[in-house]
Scaffold this active site. Structure first.
Site, PDB file in Angstrom:
ATOM      1  N   GLU A   1       0.806  -1.199   0.000  1.00 27.82           N
ATOM      2  CA  GLU A   1       0.000   0.000   0.000  1.00 27.82           C
ATOM      3  C   GLU A   1       0.855   1.272   0.000  1.00 27.82           C
ATOM      4  OE1 GLU A   1      -3.043   0.035   2.895  1.00 27.82           O
ATOM      5  OE2 GLU A   1      -4.239   1.435   1.725  1.00 27.82           O
ATOM      6  N   ASP A   2       1.930   1.249   0.757  1.00 26.78           N
ATOM      7  CA  ASP A   2       2.658   2.503   0.971  1.00 26.78           C
ATOM      8  C   ASP A   2       4.002   2.613   0.268  1.00 26.78           C
ATOM      9  OD1 ASP A   2       0.573   3.272   2.512  1.00 26.78           O
ATOM     10  OD2 ASP A   2       1.531   2.819   4.433  1.00 26.78           O
TER      11      ASP A   2
END
Ligand code: MN
Length: 727
Positions: free
Chosen positions: A76-77
């Site tokens: 996600e990051d």
């Protein structure tokens, strides 16, 4: 700051054989991709995955879970892709990271509709792999511990979501310490005034309280020991949020919350639990209605204990919980206590089995839970009236519309499973294919390569997938069967007139015939013949015309091209049976088995004489060409009289035959034949031929005969069998 070694040490304490390399590799990777990233606290980002992994090690997560904890934010990051994770760490870890990433995208902040939908997804994710939820819980716990660095508005939203979703979820999983910590952290942001007031109160009276707790523990332990019970007694204040709940629920101040302490008695055996409660009640007066037996009736999350509230040594209320060591472990660690490791390797099958039992119980118990304080426990699956959740024998969850049957399930598993489904077991027991599935059912589909969908299925399947697949198959099959039948009818009629069907093998002839009937395919023409829409005579005439052949007028028919006597499209209402795929054809009943209305029947496509109906277990059918068998069902509303042979075995007693005959006629059933034999053992065997109208009526009369005093056995005979006996 948590170090990798702390995690590994804890993981190894849980299981010596744990895959440390996987965890190390995940750490190195996570450190690499998160480098240069900072948390709002100003710390390196890596602190977060490390803390999450550490919490997971506390929850006794396996290597894949801890590794996924280290990697949970990478997709996600950072620029990391899921396939990268899969290549490096394998499918299991990738699946977990994917699950957490997806779960993170669900917003629980919106109430009502959206929230229910999210919860539904959460329940599903939980059911698919509980480890995903454990990682998400660990993630949330660490985020709550560091919530102070977020802007105020975000703090409130996240704290509320934690209280609404994650704390109840931890409770649902039975992980008490995570639940308590999440609740207290949430309270700190949602009602800081109350939180700090409580913290102050508890702190202010700490000395006083500890003295009190020690006193109660000592009195209790002495008394139990005196009575020969080995025990350990502990006392502690309940966590803030539960005291807070009691204060707000009763609208009282802290001083009035008497049962702010929980005392725990841990004893060796279940028997000791009950004995300890008895001794406690003899010593301190119990408050009526407060005794709860969670040993006999465990909570949905597996929690077991005996609870009671008594007036303690200072006449104030104290709550006492009695449990065994094992129950204590489950009470503290919940699902994590079930993660059983054997020396050498984690015993996965056992683990899965436990997880699975727990889950089924959880899903089932949604309906029964009444505690209004608990959000998830309040959540009934009834809130989602459109779905049922059922399981494969391996524990995979399938979501189906309410009212779905095993066939829907079979198609949900795989189209091929649906196409060849012959039966289903639910929780190990055979069920009919139209059985409406219930939440938590474990469905096992039986298949056979010879089995195919039947048109009947369309009346009870609910999913669009099953519906469209069954329909497509039934239509195809219907066409093929009609075509086969039509072809035979045509062949037979042609032969009667001295023609061969091979006249129709020339493609030129075929084309002319088809175009004259405005039909595109030969099979469609045959099907139309079978249905009686195209006259077989007209087809023959057309062929004769093309081939310039003469047709001799047959005796029973004019040259009018009337419909063949073989096929009598029956337009009258209430044809007794409906034959799958071939409507409007003549059916007759097999003289061999004489099925009664209500019996399971099957059609046999004869050569040129329509369809004969037999009992499904008729011996003639057993030897028949399976490709000629066709599904048939009773369709008539009115009675159809059939004779059935019945054998009654009874004592050889005077007047008994008269009694049986009377019983039969009272049931308004006609006896067309009766024979009586007696054996030397003073047993009478009576054979009756009964005219019955339905299976219902037959069963009723058989039951009535069974009730006659002196009757030993009553059974319906298959005709062939009866004859053998009569010989
Ligand atoms: Mn995270």
């Amino acid at each position: 700051m948590v170090r990798l070694d702390d995690i590994i040490e804890l993981a190894k304490a849980n299981s010596k054989s744990i895959d440390v390399d996987l965890i190390r590799k995940a750490y190195v990777f996570s450190a690499k991709v998160h480098r240069n990233q900072l948390r709002l606290s100003g710390e390196p980002y890596l602190v977060h995955p490390l803390d999450v992994a550490y919490i997971l090690a506390h929850l006794r997560g396996d290597a894949a879970t801890i590794a996924a904890g280290l990697l949970h934010d990478t997709v996600e990051d950072t620029l990391t892709t899921l396939s990268e994770v899969e290549t490096i760490f394998g499918e299991d870890v990738a699946h977990l990271v994917d699950g957490v990433t997806k779960l993170s995208k669900i917003s629980f902040s919106s109430k009502q509709q959206g929230q229910l939908e999210s919860l539904r997804k959460l329940v599903l994710a939980m059911a698919k792999d509980i480890r995903v939820v454990l990682i998400k819980l660990a993630d949330r716990l660490h985020n709550m511990r560091t919530l102070g660095f977020l802007p105020g508005e975000r703090q409130l939203a996240i704290a509320q979501e934690t209280l609404d979703i994650y704390a109840p979820l931890a409770n649902r999983l039975g992980i008490y310490w995570v639940k308590a910590e999440l609740e207290d952290l949430a309270l700190r942001y949602l009602d800081p005034e109350a939180y700090y007031e409580l913290a102050m109160q508890v702190g202010k009276k700490r000395g006083e309280r500890e003295e009190y707790i020690a006193k109660v523990c000592k009195v209790l332990k002495d008394e139990l020991t005196k009575n020969g019970i080995l025990c350990e007694v502990m006392g502690r204040p309940k966590h803030f949020y539960s005291i807070y709940n009691k204060m707000t629920a009763r609208n009282v101040g802290f001083d009035q919350v008497y049962d702010a302490f929980a005392f725990r008695v841990i004893v060796p055996t279940i028997k000791d639990c009950y004995a300890a409660i008895g001794i406690t009640h003899a010593m301190w007066k119990p408050i009526p209605g407060r005794f709860k037996d969670y040993i006999a009736f465990p909570k949905a999350n597996g929690y077991q204990s005996l609870h009671t509230t008594v007036f303690g040594p200072e006449k104030d209320r104290i709550e006492i919980q009695v449990r065994t060591e094992q129950m204590h472990q489950v009470a503290e660690e919940g699902i994590a206590a079930h993660w059983q490791y054997k020396e050498g390797q984690p015993e996965l099958a056992e683990e899965e089995r436990r997880q699975f039992t727990w889950l089924r119980q959880t899903l089932e118990n949604y309906q029964d839970l009444k505690d209004p304080a608990d959000f998830l426990e309040n959540l009934k699956l009834d809130l989602f009236p459109e779905e049922v959740y059922v399981f494969t024998p391996k524990g995979d969850i399938k979501e189906l519309p309410k009212g779905a049957c095993p066939i829907d399930f079979a198609f949900a598993v795989h189209t091929e499973v649906g196409m060849h489904c012959i039966g289903a077991k639910v929780d190990g027991r055979l069920v009919p294919l139209d059985y409406p599935l219930k939440n938590g059912d474990v469905v096992d589909i039986m298949t056979s390569t010879h089995a195919h969908p039947s048109r009947d299925w369309l009346t009870y399947v609910k999913t669009s997938k099953a519906k469209s697949k069954v329909k497509a198959f039934v239509n195809l099959q219907q066409l093929a069967r009609q075509a086969g039948l039509g072809r035979e009818i045509l062949e037979k009629e042609m032969r009667k007139l001295g023609f061969a069907l091979s006249l129709l093998s020339n493609s030129d002839v075929i084309e002319q015939v088809l175009s004259s009937f405005r039909i595109k395919e030969l099979d469609t023409l045959f099907a139309q013949i079978a249905q009686g829409n195209v006259s077989v005579r007209a087809v023959i005439e057309k062929i004769a015309e093309i081939k310039k052949l003469e047709i001799a007028p047959s005796k029973e028919e004019g040259v009018q091209g009337r419909q063949s006597p073989v096929v009598k499209p029956s337009l009258r209402q209430g044809s007794p049976v409906r034959v799958d795929g071939i409507d409007n054809v003549l059916v007759r009943f097999g003289s061999c088995c004489g099925p009664v209305v209500g019996d399971t029947i099957v059609g046999f496509v004869t050569r040129g004489r329509g369809v004969t109906i037999h009992a499904h277990d008729c011996s003639r059918i057993a030897g028949a060409d399976p490709s000629r068998l066709i599904q048939a069902n009773w369709s008539l509303a009115g009675p159809l009289r059939t004779s059935v042979e019945v054998r009654v075995t009874s004592k050889d007693k005077q007047g008994l035959l008269a009694e049986i005959s009377k019983t039969i006629s009272l049931a308004k059933v006609n006896i067309s034949k009766a024979q009586v034999y007696t054996t030397p053992q003073k047993v009478a065997v009576q054979h009756f031929t009964l005219d019955v109208e339905s299976l219902d009526q037959l069963n009723r009369v058989l039951e009535a005969i069974r009730q006659v005093k002196g009757v030993i056995e009553v059974e319906r005979l298959k005709r062939g069998y009866a004859q053998a006996l009569n010989r």
